[in-house]
Scaffold this motif. Sequence first.
Motif, short mmCIF file in Angstrom:
data_model
loop_
_atom_site.label_atom_id
_atom_site.label_comp_id
_atom_site.label_asym_id
_atom_site.label_seq_id
_atom_site.Cartn_x
_atom_site.Cartn_y
_atom_site.Cartn_z
N LYS A 135 -8.77 -3.15 4.71
CA LYS A 135 -8.52 -2.43 3.46
C LYS A 135 -8.15 -3.47 2.41
O LYS A 135 -7.21 -4.26 2.59
CB LYS A 135 -7.36 -1.43 3.62
N TYR A 136 -8.90 -3.48 1.32
CA TYR A 136 -8.67 -4.45 0.24
C TYR A 136 -7.67 -3.88 -0.76
O TYR A 136 -7.63 -2.69 -1.02
CB TYR A 136 -9.97 -4.78 -0.46
N ARG A 137 -6.92 -4.76 -1.34
CA ARG A 137 -6.05 -4.36 -2.43
C ARG A 137 -6.92 -4.09 -3.66
O ARG A 137 -7.92 -4.76 -3.87
CB ARG A 137 -5.07 -5.48 -2.79
N THR A 138 -6.55 -3.10 -4.44
CA THR A 138 -7.31 -2.83 -5.67
C THR A 138 -6.65 -3.53 -6.85
O THR A 138 -5.49 -3.88 -6.81
CB THR A 138 -7.38 -1.32 -5.94
N ASP B 55 -12.16 0.15 4.03
CA ASP B 55 -13.24 -0.46 3.25
C ASP B 55 -14.28 -1.10 4.16
O ASP B 55 -15.47 -1.12 3.84
CB ASP B 55 -12.65 -1.51 2.31
N ASP C 58 -5.38 -10.62 -0.41
CA ASP C 58 -6.32 -9.64 -0.97
C ASP C 58 -6.58 -8.44 -0.07
O ASP C 58 -7.31 -7.52 -0.46
CB ASP C 58 -7.65 -10.31 -1.28
N ARG C 59 -6.00 -8.41 1.13
CA ARG C 59 -6.37 -7.34 2.05
C ARG C 59 -5.38 -7.22 3.23
O ARG C 59 -4.57 -8.11 3.47
CB ARG C 59 -7.77 -7.62 2.63
N VAL D 185 -3.68 5.84 0.24
CA VAL D 185 -4.23 4.63 0.83
C VAL D 185 -3.41 4.22 2.05
O VAL D 185 -3.95 3.84 3.09
CB VAL D 185 -4.28 3.48 -0.20
N PHE E 270 0.86 -1.18 0.00
CA PHE E 270 0.00 0.00 0.00
C PHE E 270 0.90 1.24 0.00
O PHE E 270 1.96 1.26 0.62
CB PHE E 270 -0.91 0.02 1.22
#
Lengths: 129, 112
Positions: A126-129, A110, A70-71, A36, A32
């Motif tokens: 917090k999720y990765r985009t 998120d 993923d997060r 973010v 991140f």
Amino acid sequence: MIAETRVILRRGEDDLPLCREAAQKAAAAAGFEGQVLGDIVCAVFEACVNAVTHGRSGQAATLRIRVYEDRLEAVVKDSGRGLDTPPGGPLPPPTVPHGRGIPLMRAFMDEVKLDDSNGLQVTLVKYRT
Amino acid sequence: MDEETTLDVKNVDNEVTITATGALDLHNSKAFHDALLEAAQSADGVVVDFRSVVYIDTAVLAHLCAASNKMLARDKRIKLLLRDHTHPLRTIQITGFAAVLDAVVDDPGTDQ
């Protein structure tokens, strides 16, 4: 799970810088960056501030940060009385001094999950985009 | 690692400028609170310079709120200096503080 970081806030407010440092390192290591990254650091810090402010004296609050594929997930737990007021309110107007902690966490993360069945446990995702 | 937090207070002809650096929060903002509230009570102008601040928390927002309320009661507004693309700017924008103080945003390349 890729990585885990734990902080025990034995010294209460004096250990808050450790929380920021842990969040910064974990979020940066997870990839991140920029705004973010700042959002994660601020949200985790706010949760830790709440924990040391409202937690029970003599019982250390804890921060656990886990990074998954993923997060990023941060869990802050204290042994206080739980929530004084329903947590779903909006940000208060700027003329009102308090009540921004949880709304800011919701703005920065998120997902924000609150469990006050035993003290208060705040889970921030917090999720990765 | 937290950047070093510093605080500088200047009073020139009853115009007070409070300049902070680093991360400002519940743990280390008492001096900021005290200086800001004192200035808000009676200064002709109050400038808070956060251009070198990397993070602020809700404790700092509470200090700004309390001081802003005092200034507004005297028909004055705090001037808050912020750097573009920084998290304090984002926090101020999200929380709507521009409605009660004068937020001035610098580009990162602007000299102070």
